[in-house]
Structure formats: C-alpha cells, structure tokens
Design an enzyme around this catalytic site. Sequence first.
Site, mmCIF file in Angstrom:
data_model
loop_
_atom_site.group_PDB
_atom_site.id
_atom_site.type_symbol
_atom_site.label_atom_id
_atom_site.label_comp_id
_atom_site.label_asym_id
_atom_site.label_seq_id
_atom_site.Cartn_x
_atom_site.Cartn_y
_atom_site.Cartn_z
ATOM 1 N N CYS A 16 -9.791 10.668 -35.381
ATOM 2 C CA CYS A 16 -9.815 9.467 -36.227
ATOM 3 C C CYS A 16 -11.272 9.254 -36.622
ATOM 4 O O CYS A 16 -12.085 10.175 -36.555
ATOM 5 C CB CYS A 16 -9.184 8.269 -35.529
ATOM 6 S SG CYS A 16 -10.053 7.641 -34.084
ATOM 7 N N HIS A 53 -11.605 19.148 -14.520
ATOM 8 C CA HIS A 53 -11.438 18.167 -13.455
ATOM 9 C C HIS A 53 -10.244 17.238 -13.704
ATOM 10 O O HIS A 53 -9.562 16.842 -12.767
ATOM 11 C CB HIS A 53 -12.696 17.296 -13.326
ATOM 12 C CG HIS A 53 -13.868 18.022 -12.744
ATOM 13 N ND1 HIS A 53 -14.968 17.377 -12.241
ATOM 14 C CD2 HIS A 53 -14.112 19.357 -12.586
ATOM 15 C CE1 HIS A 53 -15.851 18.272 -11.792
ATOM 16 N NE2 HIS A 53 -15.354 19.484 -12.005
HETATM 17 C C1 RB5 Z 1 -9.735 3.914 -39.668
HETATM 18 O O1 RB5 Z 1 -10.457 3.273 -40.652
HETATM 19 C C2 RB5 Z 1 -10.435 3.843 -38.325
HETATM 20 O O2 RB5 Z 1 -10.394 2.558 -37.821
HETATM 21 C C3 RB5 Z 1 -9.784 4.830 -37.376
HETATM 22 O O3 RB5 Z 1 -9.849 6.106 -37.929
HETATM 23 C C4 RB5 Z 1 -10.401 4.982 -36.002
HETATM 24 O O4 RB5 Z 1 -11.778 5.124 -36.088
HETATM 25 C C5 RB5 Z 1 -10.019 4.027 -34.978
HETATM 26 O O5 RB5 Z 1 -10.509 4.110 -33.834
#
Ligand code: RB5
Length: 149
Positions: free
Chosen positions: A66, A99
Amino acid sequence: MRVAVGMDHGGYPLKQTILEEIRKEGHEPVDVGAFSLDPGDDYPDFARAVGEAIISGRAERGVLVCGSGVGASVAACKMKGIRASVCHDHYSAHQGVEHDNMNVLCLGARIIGSELAVDLIKAFLAATFSGEARHVRRLQKVEAMEAGK
Ligand code: RB5
C-alpha cells in the site's frame, strides 16, 4: 513457491517491479490485483485477497503493498494464520521469516523505491523459518492470542 501479490492504488507503482522480481527469483507470482490504478480502491480488499490465497493454499507467501505498508499489515494480520509485517530494512525482511514465520511481506510504495523493494523481496523469499524451539514456543503463544485464549 507461489507468492500472492496484492496492492491498492498506493502500492500500484511498484507492481511490475515486484512481479518481475518474484519471477526472476524462480517463484510464481499469483496476482490478486489491483489490475489497474484506481484511486478509489481500498487496501483491506487486497489484504483479504492475499490472505485468502495463502489460507486456501493457492500461495505459500504473499507480498502486499500500500502507500506506507501499515494499512496492509494491519489488515492482513486480522486473518487467521497470516503473519504480516511492514519491513523496510533488509534484516527484518529475512529475520521476520526466520524467527517469526512471517508469511506476508508488506511494503510502502510511497516510502521505498524499486531497488530497495527488490532487495527486500529477495531477502524475504530466500529466508526460511528456523524451527528453533524458542521461536516455535513464541509462535504458539501468538496462535493462542489469535484463538482468543
Ligand atoms: C491510500 O491512500 C493509503 O492510505 C494506503 O495505501 C495505505 O498507505 C494505508 O496504510
């Protein structure tokens, strides 16, 4: 091994690099999306898809991306049997497997670049759980927490 690969829009810029690196290391990526850049998509959907791929046996491990890696790891760890963590340093990327039997590596594409991502994926995929008694004991305690005991 088969490696489930998932990412939201925040992780999407690293997608091709990650798929290529997994293949280069002799493993098979299982692409669970996103399949296009959609700024409205939500990271838990991809965390779920990666987790389900592992739980169902379609993949042995996962790479989940993300923007920061944080949301991905928070969401993935809600699934039984998923041990996910954001690792942005080489040591943690392999020690987490050795681990802690980490089975999902989470990355933040807004934090790290492609070279570091490649290094982390290499370290993660090359590592195996040590099986040492102290680590097994600790994992059993983690599993008890997961089971609400
Ligand atoms: C998306 O904008 C962002 O919030 C997501 O990709 C991530 O970083 C969340 O932890």
